[in-house]
Design a protein around this motif. Sequence first.
Motif, PDB file in Angstrom:
ATOM      1  N   LYS A 110      -7.764  -0.680   0.292  1.00 51.30           N
ATOM      2  CA  LYS A 110      -7.101   0.589  -0.013  1.00 51.30           C
ATOM      3  C   LYS A 110      -6.120   0.439  -1.178  1.00 51.30           C
ATOM      4  CE  LYS A 110      -7.375   2.887   4.489  1.00 51.30           C
ATOM      5  NZ  LYS A 110      -6.600   3.437   5.626  1.00 51.30           N
ATOM      6  N   SER A 111      -5.429  -0.698  -1.239  1.00 54.77           N
ATOM      7  CA  SER A 111      -4.519  -0.955  -2.360  1.00 54.77           C
ATOM      8  C   SER A 111      -5.305  -1.123  -3.658  1.00 54.77           C
ATOM      9  CB  SER A 111      -3.688  -2.221  -2.085  1.00 54.77           C
ATOM     10  OG  SER A 111      -2.902  -2.060  -0.923  1.00 54.77           O
ATOM     11  N   LEU A 112      -6.427  -1.801  -3.573  1.00 48.48           N
ATOM     12  CA  LEU A 112      -7.275  -1.999  -4.752  1.00 48.48           C
ATOM     13  C   LEU A 112      -7.825  -0.672  -5.277  1.00 48.48           C
ATOM     14  CD1 LEU A 112      -9.129  -5.252  -3.700  1.00 48.48           C
ATOM     15  CD2 LEU A 112      -7.815  -4.968  -5.804  1.00 48.48           C
ATOM     16  N   HIS A 113      -8.048   0.289  -4.391  1.00 44.18           N
ATOM     17  CA  HIS A 113      -8.552   1.601  -4.835  1.00 44.18           C
ATOM     18  C   HIS A 113      -7.625   2.192  -5.894  1.00 44.18           C
ATOM     19  CE1 HIS A 113     -10.743   2.201  -0.721  1.00 44.18           C
ATOM     20  NE2 HIS A 113     -11.329   1.311  -1.501  1.00 44.18           N
TER      21      HIS A 113
ATOM     22  N   ALA B  25       1.644  -4.513 -12.121  1.00 43.43           N
ATOM     23  CA  ALA B  25       0.750  -4.526 -10.950  1.00 43.43           C
ATOM     24  C   ALA B  25      -0.426  -5.478 -11.130  1.00 43.43           C
ATOM     25  CB  ALA B  25       0.241  -3.112 -10.690  1.00 43.43           C
ATOM     26  N   ASP B  26      -0.605  -6.005 -12.335  1.00 37.40           N
ATOM     27  CA  ASP B  26      -1.794  -6.830 -12.617  1.00 37.40           C
ATOM     28  C   ASP B  26      -1.916  -8.069 -11.720  1.00 37.40           C
ATOM     29  OD1 ASP B  26      -4.167  -7.237 -14.394  1.00 37.40           O
ATOM     30  OD2 ASP B  26      -3.076  -9.083 -14.876  1.00 37.40           O
ATOM     31  N   PRO B  27      -0.839  -8.805 -11.442  1.00 37.17           N
ATOM     32  CA  PRO B  27      -0.985 -10.005 -10.584  1.00 37.17           C
ATOM     33  C   PRO B  27      -1.498  -9.706  -9.176  1.00 37.17           C
ATOM     34  CG  PRO B  27       1.131 -10.032 -11.749  1.00 37.17           C
ATOM     35  CD  PRO B  27       0.540  -8.677 -11.962  1.00 37.17           C
ATOM     36  N   PHE B  28      -1.316  -8.465  -8.728  1.00 33.08           N
ATOM     37  CA  PHE B  28      -1.760  -8.126  -7.375  1.00 33.08           C
ATOM     38  C   PHE B  28      -3.293  -8.091  -7.256  1.00 33.08           C
ATOM     39  CE2 PHE B  28       2.575  -6.354  -7.192  1.00 33.08           C
ATOM     40  CZ  PHE B  28       3.009  -6.956  -6.025  1.00 33.08           C
ATOM     41  N   ILE B  29      -3.989  -7.961  -8.388  1.00 35.59           N
ATOM     42  CA  ILE B  29      -5.451  -7.950  -8.337  1.00 35.59           C
ATOM     43  C   ILE B  29      -5.965  -9.260  -7.753  1.00 35.59           C
ATOM     44  CG2 ILE B  29      -7.575  -7.894  -9.719  1.00 35.59           C
ATOM     45  CD1 ILE B  29      -6.339  -5.197  -9.663  1.00 35.59           C
ATOM     46  N   GLU B  30      -5.445 -10.365  -8.252  1.00 40.22           N
ATOM     47  CA  GLU B  30      -5.876 -11.682  -7.753  1.00 40.22           C
ATOM     48  C   GLU B  30      -5.490 -11.867  -6.293  1.00 40.22           C
ATOM     49  OE1 GLU B  30      -5.446 -16.452  -8.796  1.00 40.22           O
ATOM     50  OE2 GLU B  30      -4.301 -14.969  -9.949  1.00 40.22           O
ATOM     51  N   ILE B  31      -4.263 -11.488  -5.954  1.00 37.42           N
ATOM     52  CA  ILE B  31      -3.790 -11.665  -4.575  1.00 37.42           C
ATOM     53  C   ILE B  31      -4.640 -10.853  -3.597  1.00 37.42           C
ATOM     54  CG2 ILE B  31      -1.845 -11.253  -3.013  1.00 37.42           C
ATOM     55  CD1 ILE B  31      -0.011 -11.661  -5.513  1.00 37.42           C
TER      56      ILE B  31
ATOM     57  N   TYR C  31       0.831  -1.210   0.000  1.00 38.89           N
ATOM     58  CA  TYR C  31       0.000   0.000   0.000  1.00 38.89           C
ATOM     59  C   TYR C  31       0.862   1.255   0.000  1.00 38.89           C
ATOM     60  CZ  TYR C  31      -3.271   3.535   1.708  1.00 38.89           C
ATOM     61  OH  TYR C  31      -4.014   4.680   1.850  1.00 38.89           O
ATOM     62  N   SER C  32       1.912   1.227   0.809  1.00 42.70           N
ATOM     63  CA  SER C  32       2.808   2.385   0.894  1.00 42.70           C
ATOM     64  C   SER C  32       3.493   2.637  -0.449  1.00 42.70           C
ATOM     65  CB  SER C  32       3.854   2.135   1.988  1.00 42.70           C
ATOM     66  OG  SER C  32       4.769   3.187   2.042  1.00 42.70           O
TER      67      SER C  32
ATOM     68  N   LEU D 216      -6.762  -2.667 -15.259  1.00 43.08           N
ATOM     69  CA  LEU D 216      -5.907  -3.818 -15.553  1.00 43.08           C
ATOM     70  C   LEU D 216      -6.731  -5.008 -16.046  1.00 43.08           C
ATOM     71  CD1 LEU D 216      -3.642  -3.462 -12.394  1.00 43.08           C
ATOM     72  CD2 LEU D 216      -3.046  -2.843 -14.745  1.00 43.08           C
ATOM     73  N   PRO D 217      -6.126  -5.902 -16.859  1.00 48.36           N
ATOM     74  CA  PRO D 217      -6.882  -7.019 -17.447  1.00 48.36           C
ATOM     75  C   PRO D 217      -7.533  -7.954 -16.415  1.00 48.36           C
ATOM     76  CG  PRO D 217      -4.754  -6.785 -18.533  1.00 48.36           C
ATOM     77  CD  PRO D 217      -4.744  -5.843 -17.371  1.00 48.36           C
ATOM     78  N   SER D 218      -6.862  -8.177 -15.289  1.00 49.84           N
ATOM     79  CA  SER D 218      -7.394  -9.105 -14.280  1.00 49.84           C
ATOM     80  C   SER D 218      -8.711  -8.641 -13.679  1.00 49.84           C
ATOM     81  CB  SER D 218      -6.367  -9.316 -13.160  1.00 49.84           C
ATOM     82  OG  SER D 218      -5.240  -9.993 -13.651  1.00 49.84           O
ATOM     83  N   MET D 219      -8.995  -7.343 -13.794  1.00 49.70           N
ATOM     84  CA  MET D 219     -10.241  -6.839 -13.215  1.00 49.70           C
ATOM     85  C   MET D 219     -11.458  -7.480 -13.881  1.00 49.70           C
ATOM     86  SD  MET D 219      -9.933  -5.175 -10.588  1.00 49.70           S
ATOM     87  CE  MET D 219     -11.713  -5.156 -10.544  1.00 49.70           C
TER      88      MET D 219
END
Length: 420
Positions: free
Chosen positions: A47-50, A22-28, A7-8, A57-60
């Motif tokens: 908050k990170s997803l915001h 950053a795309d792989p973080f959507i699933e995580i 987040y930071s 991103l494609p994973s969305m």
Amino acid sequence: FALRLLYSNLKKAKLNGKEMMADPFIEILTHCVRYSKDTSAILLSLKSLHMLLRLELPSMKIFKKVLSSQTLQILATTSSNTNDEMTQSCFKTLSLLITCHLKEVNISMNNDTSNSTTTLQHTNKNKVPLSDNQMQVLISILQAAIIDTEQQNATFSVIKAITATKYISPEFYDLTDSILNMTVQSQQKSVRQHAATIFMQYLIEYPMGKQKIAQHLKQMVLNVKYDFEDGRLSAMELLYGVIQKLPIPLLEEFVHVFFLPLVLQLVNDNSKVCREKASNCILTLLKRLSNKLLQSVYEYALRWSAGQGDESQQLRRTSVQLFGIFIDARLDFMKKGSRAEQVVSYISDCLDDEIGSTDHTNVLLGKEWEMCYFCLQTTEKIGKCIPSLIQQEIHLWENVIKCLVHPHPWIRFISSRIVC
């Protein structure tokens, strides 16, 4: 620790074309929201997803519905405390998810040319990433949240996102009724402004029948009589915006719904600011009317100007005010025929009556000066727009010069402006 670090970094990072990293973080992060039992972990994930949701991103496309359902589930368990950070974060997440989903639907509609009718019917049912039952739950939470919470930015962002989708349900129509009430009833100016913005978007863009439109417009007009000045002013600002943006055929259909109540506020409101706003609303309304409808409205002023006796004094004063607004709004209309000449003659007669019958004691007490003042105000407007019309009116000028020594300071001031 890992979520806090992510987040930071997302807050500080400038991806500059490396968004796909950053795309792989959507699933995580979606898994964290779904399966974590720790409130802090869920909050940091949201908050990170915001920040990631804004990157499209494609994973969305894969995880948006799952994430929407889970966020709503969390919101349903925390919504009893609408000021809670988790509740506000859930609202923000849902507003971003609804906005992202709507963008995807619109892109799909624009790209799919094989069967446009089928595509339109299909996407109109799927412009939100939640089912109808889930939307009912969300709207019921929003209905409670706009009443209870003090931190309403996130709440309004969800409502605004839903409004953009043109989502239709009885529950949402009830919610918009509450929002309209908030435009005058809320004690916070920012809340009244947010509510007015959303209601304006809904009224102008939403599909609705004439009966529903009429109901909303009548309620808006009733709101200009609200007890407190701040509420009345907010109601008139909303009405001003609607008069500006409403399609002309619809505006002309409801012109009498607007005109008479606004004239009453112009005459009777105790607040100078509200009277000025009412005047601006009338002026904007007159600017947008066709000549035919303008004539029907102008006839009100003519009828009021023809009143006789003390009981008609207020009507005559109102007609003089309206003549001035007509000159400001539609000089082309007033120049046709002999309308402007008739107004000058009427003002001259009114000044004769007022100056000859003025009781200086009453004037000093604040009575019996308004008619004289509004006559001079309209004279000043005519002098600026059609100076040739009053240059040869000797009798009118005699009355204006007499007003230079009138006991009321406002009349002395405006008459000196006219002479200068």
